[in-house]
Motif scaffolding. Structure first.
Motif, PDB file in Angstrom:
ATOM      1  N   PRO A 166       0.831  -1.211   0.000  1.00  0.00           N
ATOM      2  CA  PRO A 166       0.000   0.000   0.000  1.00  0.00           C
ATOM      3  C   PRO A 166       0.865   1.261   0.000  1.00  0.00           C
ATOM      4  O   PRO A 166       1.820   1.378   0.757  1.00  0.00           O
ATOM      5  CB  PRO A 166      -0.799  -0.108   1.303  1.00  0.00           C
ATOM      6  CG  PRO A 166      -0.737  -1.553   1.681  1.00  0.00           C
ATOM      7  CD  PRO A 166       0.581  -2.048   1.180  1.00  0.00           C
ATOM      8  N   HIS A 167       0.495   2.191  -0.869  1.00  0.00           N
ATOM      9  CA  HIS A 167       1.254   3.440  -0.992  1.00  0.00           C
ATOM     10  C   HIS A 167       0.317   4.595  -1.305  1.00  0.00           C
ATOM     11  O   HIS A 167      -0.811   4.400  -1.757  1.00  0.00           O
ATOM     12  CB  HIS A 167       2.329   3.317  -2.072  1.00  0.00           C
ATOM     13  CG  HIS A 167       1.780   2.974  -3.427  1.00  0.00           C
ATOM     14  ND1 HIS A 167       1.428   1.685  -3.773  1.00  0.00           N
ATOM     15  CD2 HIS A 167       1.519   3.734  -4.512  1.00  0.00           C
ATOM     16  CE1 HIS A 167       0.967   1.676  -5.014  1.00  0.00           C
ATOM     17  NE2 HIS A 167       1.014   2.907  -5.482  1.00  0.00           N
ATOM     18  N   MET A 168       0.803   5.780  -1.041  1.00  0.00           N
ATOM     19  CA  MET A 168       0.057   7.007  -1.320  1.00  0.00           C
ATOM     20  C   MET A 168       1.057   8.122  -1.560  1.00  0.00           C
ATOM     21  O   MET A 168       2.248   7.968  -1.296  1.00  0.00           O
ATOM     22  CB  MET A 168      -0.865   7.365  -0.158  1.00  0.00           C
ATOM     23  CG  MET A 168      -0.128   7.725   1.127  1.00  0.00           C
ATOM     24  SD  MET A 168      -1.175   8.337   2.457  1.00  0.00           S
ATOM     25  CE  MET A 168      -1.530   9.979   1.888  1.00  0.00           C
ATOM     26  N   ILE A 169       0.553   9.236  -2.062  1.00  0.00           N
ATOM     27  CA  ILE A 169       1.366  10.437  -2.209  1.00  0.00           C
ATOM     28  C   ILE A 169       0.754  11.514  -1.316  1.00  0.00           C
ATOM     29  O   ILE A 169      -0.452  11.764  -1.378  1.00  0.00           O
ATOM     30  CB  ILE A 169       1.426  10.917  -3.678  1.00  0.00           C
ATOM     31  CG1 ILE A 169       2.010   9.833  -4.584  1.00  0.00           C
ATOM     32  CG2 ILE A 169       2.215  12.203  -3.796  1.00  0.00           C
ATOM     33  CD1 ILE A 169       3.483   9.558  -4.409  1.00  0.00           C
ATOM     34  N   THR A 170       1.571  12.134  -0.485  1.00  0.00           N
ATOM     35  CA  THR A 170       1.084  13.113   0.490  1.00  0.00           C
ATOM     36  C   THR A 170       0.586  14.390  -0.195  1.00  0.00           C
ATOM     37  O   THR A 170       0.977  14.679  -1.332  1.00  0.00           O
ATOM     38  CB  THR A 170       2.194  13.515   1.474  1.00  0.00           C
ATOM     39  OG1 THR A 170       3.259  14.131   0.737  1.00  0.00           O
ATOM     40  CG2 THR A 170       2.704  12.324   2.254  1.00  0.00           C
ATOM     41  N   PRO A 171      -0.234  15.160   0.505  1.00  0.00           N
ATOM     42  CA  PRO A 171      -0.663  16.455  -0.043  1.00  0.00           C
ATOM     43  C   PRO A 171       0.527  17.384  -0.260  1.00  0.00           C
ATOM     44  O   PRO A 171       1.412  17.494   0.587  1.00  0.00           O
ATOM     45  CB  PRO A 171      -1.591  17.011   1.040  1.00  0.00           C
ATOM     46  CG  PRO A 171      -2.082  15.812   1.776  1.00  0.00           C
ATOM     47  CD  PRO A 171      -0.926  14.840   1.762  1.00  0.00           C
ATOM     48  N   ASN A 172       0.530  18.017  -1.403  1.00  0.00           N
ATOM     49  CA  ASN A 172       1.567  18.978  -1.742  1.00  0.00           C
ATOM     50  C   ASN A 172       1.347  20.249  -0.924  1.00  0.00           C
ATOM     51  O   ASN A 172       0.260  20.825  -0.956  1.00  0.00           O
ATOM     52  CB  ASN A 172       1.519  19.284  -3.242  1.00  0.00           C
ATOM     53  CG  ASN A 172       2.661  20.154  -3.705  1.00  0.00           C
ATOM     54  OD1 ASN A 172       3.463  20.623  -2.914  1.00  0.00           O
ATOM     55  ND2 ASN A 172       2.725  20.382  -5.002  1.00  0.00           N
ATOM     56  N   GLN A 173       2.357  20.680  -0.217  1.00  0.00           N
ATOM     57  CA  GLN A 173       2.276  21.902   0.585  1.00  0.00           C
ATOM     58  C   GLN A 173       3.085  23.035  -0.040  1.00  0.00           C
ATOM     59  O   GLN A 173       3.336  24.054   0.608  1.00  0.00           O
ATOM     60  CB  GLN A 173       2.777  21.624   2.012  1.00  0.00           C
ATOM     61  CG  GLN A 173       1.996  20.550   2.733  1.00  0.00           C
ATOM     62  CD  GLN A 173       0.526  20.893   2.871  1.00  0.00           C
ATOM     63  OE1 GLN A 173       0.155  22.006   3.252  1.00  0.00           O
ATOM     64  NE2 GLN A 173      -0.334  19.950   2.546  1.00  0.00           N
ATOM     65  N   ALA A 174       3.480  22.857  -1.291  1.00  0.00           N
ATOM     66  CA  ALA A 174       4.335  23.833  -1.959  1.00  0.00           C
ATOM     67  C   ALA A 174       3.531  24.686  -2.943  1.00  0.00           C
ATOM     68  O   ALA A 174       2.441  24.316  -3.374  1.00  0.00           O
ATOM     69  CB  ALA A 174       5.457  23.118  -2.698  1.00  0.00           C
TER      70      ALA A 174
END
Length: 192
Positions: A166-174
């Motif tokens: 299981p994998h995900m990509i975190t919310p972009n804070q840039a």
């Protein structure tokens, strides 16, 4: 007492900075076709001859990983079932998931602004999640660690892993988007 580390979840990482500029040039046409959105995904690009070097590398490296892990690959034909670009603007992310009907998945990061999105891998052991205790707060990864954060990816970081992880990509804070290529390697049984 003896201990045995069975059922590992391996994540493979290498830096391929030398391909970033060329890959950005070849994928630009795909990114330009996308509608404006916080999370954007390109059309498939696995069969693009301009990206053949990348597709071949993913495929060859994926098969090599499966063999190294002890899988009998001789009776299968492997192919890239998917290779697409993703771009996450500010707050863009995706949810925890796996890729069904595939063997190896991966990322190739092209643009990684400070505070941008990065991958998180979740412990795949369902039994552990049902009865788990809270881990001791620590910067060190231990057997109790429930997630692994790769918050140090950079342009050129390539990661490969079993598709059941299981994998995900975190919310972009840039302010600027995170841009990467995601792919999946699948197999068909050979019929002779």
């Amino acid at each position: 007492m003896e201990s045995y580390a069975y059922f590992p979840s391996l994540i493979y990482r290498e830096e391929r900075v030398e391909w970033v500029k060329e890959t950005l040039n070849h994928t630009q046409k795909y990114y330009e076709q996308m509608e404006p959105s916080i999370v954007r995904q390109t059309s498939p690009m696995a069969n693009d001859p301009d990206l053949g070097y990348l597709a071949s590398y993913f495929k060859d490296k994926g098969i090599s990983i499966l063999k190294e892990q002890g899988y009998f690959t001789d009776e299968h034909e492997f192919y890239l079932a998917g290779m697409w670009g993703q771009e996450f603007a500010c707050t863009g992310s995706n949810f925890l998931h796996v890729h069904a009907n595939s063997q190896i998945s991966g990322f190739y990061f092209l643009e990684t602004p400070e505070g941008g999105s990065y991958p998180i891998f979740d412990d795949p052991r369902a039994g552990k999640k049902m009865v788990d205790l809270w881990p001791t707060p620590s910067e060190e990864v231990t057997l109790a660690t429930p997630q692994i954060h790769f918050d140090n990816v950079q342009a050129g970081t390539m990661m490969l892993f079993n598709s059941w992880l299981p994998h995900m990509i975190t919310p972009n804070q840039a302010k600027y988007p995170t841009k990467f290529i995601h792919f999946i390697l699948s197999a068909n049984k050979k019929f002779v």
